[in-house]
Design an enzyme around this catalytic site. Sequence first.
Site, mmCIF file in Angstrom:
data_model
loop_
_atom_site.group_PDB
_atom_site.id
_atom_site.type_symbol
_atom_site.label_atom_id
_atom_site.label_comp_id
_atom_site.label_asym_id
_atom_site.label_seq_id
_atom_site.Cartn_x
_atom_site.Cartn_y
_atom_site.Cartn_z
ATOM 1 N N ASN A 112 -3.841 10.681 -4.166
ATOM 2 C CA ASN A 112 -3.077 10.760 -2.917
ATOM 3 C C ASN A 112 -1.662 10.248 -3.180
ATOM 4 O OD1 ASN A 112 -2.095 10.730 -0.320
ATOM 5 N ND2 ASN A 112 -3.353 9.002 0.369
ATOM 6 N N TRP A 113 -0.708 11.177 -3.209
ATOM 7 C CA TRP A 113 0.677 10.805 -3.527
ATOM 8 C C TRP A 113 1.401 10.195 -2.335
ATOM 9 C CZ3 TRP A 113 2.548 15.790 -6.573
ATOM 10 C CH2 TRP A 113 1.775 15.921 -7.729
ATOM 11 N N LYS A 114 0.791 10.273 -1.168
ATOM 12 C CA LYS A 114 1.393 9.729 0.057
ATOM 13 C C LYS A 114 2.818 10.280 0.225
ATOM 14 C CE LYS A 114 -1.685 5.809 -0.089
ATOM 15 N NZ LYS A 114 -1.914 4.386 0.259
ATOM 16 N N GLU B 215 -3.945 4.848 7.000
ATOM 17 C CA GLU B 215 -2.558 4.867 7.463
ATOM 18 C C GLU B 215 -2.399 5.782 8.669
ATOM 19 O OE1 GLU B 215 -1.202 3.913 2.921
ATOM 20 O OE2 GLU B 215 -0.871 5.928 3.716
ATOM 21 N N GLU C 24 -12.468 3.352 1.918
ATOM 22 C CA GLU C 24 -11.224 2.672 1.573
ATOM 23 C C GLU C 24 -11.073 1.418 2.426
ATOM 24 O OE1 GLU C 24 -7.956 5.558 -0.101
ATOM 25 O OE2 GLU C 24 -8.087 5.717 2.063
ATOM 26 N N GLY D 134 -4.408 5.976 -5.084
ATOM 27 C CA GLY D 134 -3.082 5.953 -4.485
ATOM 28 C C GLY D 134 -1.995 5.847 -5.539
ATOM 29 N N GLY D 135 -1.374 4.674 -5.630
ATOM 30 C CA GLY D 135 -0.222 4.481 -6.505
ATOM 31 C C GLY D 135 -0.451 4.869 -7.947
ATOM 32 N N HIS E 237 -7.358 8.949 6.962
ATOM 33 C CA HIS E 237 -6.853 7.885 6.090
ATOM 34 C C HIS E 237 -6.405 6.715 6.955
ATOM 35 C CE1 HIS E 237 -4.302 5.699 3.262
ATOM 36 N NE2 HIS E 237 -4.957 6.327 2.298
ATOM 37 N N GLY F 51 -2.984 -0.609 -1.500
ATOM 38 C CA GLY F 51 -1.600 -0.947 -1.794
ATOM 39 C C GLY F 51 -1.301 -2.427 -1.847
ATOM 40 N N SER G 75 -6.777 0.360 -4.506
ATOM 41 C CA SER G 75 -6.169 -0.222 -5.711
ATOM 42 C C SER G 75 -7.016 0.019 -6.962
ATOM 43 C CB SER G 75 -5.911 -1.726 -5.507
ATOM 44 O OG SER G 75 -4.983 -1.943 -4.463
#
Length: 251
Positions: free
Chosen positions: A9-11, A97, A167, A233-234, A95, A173, A212
Amino acid sequence: MRRPMVAGNWKMHGTRASVAELIEGLANLALPGGVDVAVFPPSLHINFVVDCLEGQSIDVGAQNCAHEAGQGALTGEISSTQLADASCKYVLVGHSERRQIMGETNEILNRKFEAAQAAGLTPILCIGETLEQREAGKTLEVVGQQLDSIIEELGIGAFANAVIAYEPVWAIGTGLTASPQQAQEVHAAIRAQLMKENSEVAQGVRLLYGGSVKAANAVELFGMPDIDGGLIGGASLNADEFGAIIRAAGN
């Protein structure tokens, strides 16, 4: 036997230049067989990523879709039908967010889940608890309610063509990660909840862990019996790190 999956997921990250560099790095990876790999770029870059990945064994998904499948008067929204037309295979639904920041309710997410499947997309339902809810001992209650919302509205059969991603909100994050045992406990509870409704669906649905995940902890996390891969994610923004996580799922 459930096939492992790793999704990136590049967000809200990426320019054409950085996306092209990342795709080039992914194209050079020696990916293991037996693992489904997908990336979820911002909608602005979906067509570009699809074109760049042509001939690669990496699928493309969307980070969000409208709550109606067809076209219509919803300024700024993108329908699941349009995403399918753009060669997306998956779409994220729920998600944290979207739930926490954008205020999307279970009712809205039920409609998005249904719209995704109506367009032939596979929804990845994201569920998880906040730190306050975990500290209050409400993890399984919160996750169970988020799962029940889909079951009550669409039936257990809806999960025959879906993926579930657990999640924990407190681990997204933040650098914090649920221990493999903590993650497994929740994944096992999710599968048990589905098992009460339909054992075949429960055994077949893939459960991903997101929070993470890095190359350093992926092997141990993916070694748990009910964790079938990860929603990353990151770490998915670095081709080498993402590749190491994929290889961990292949092991």
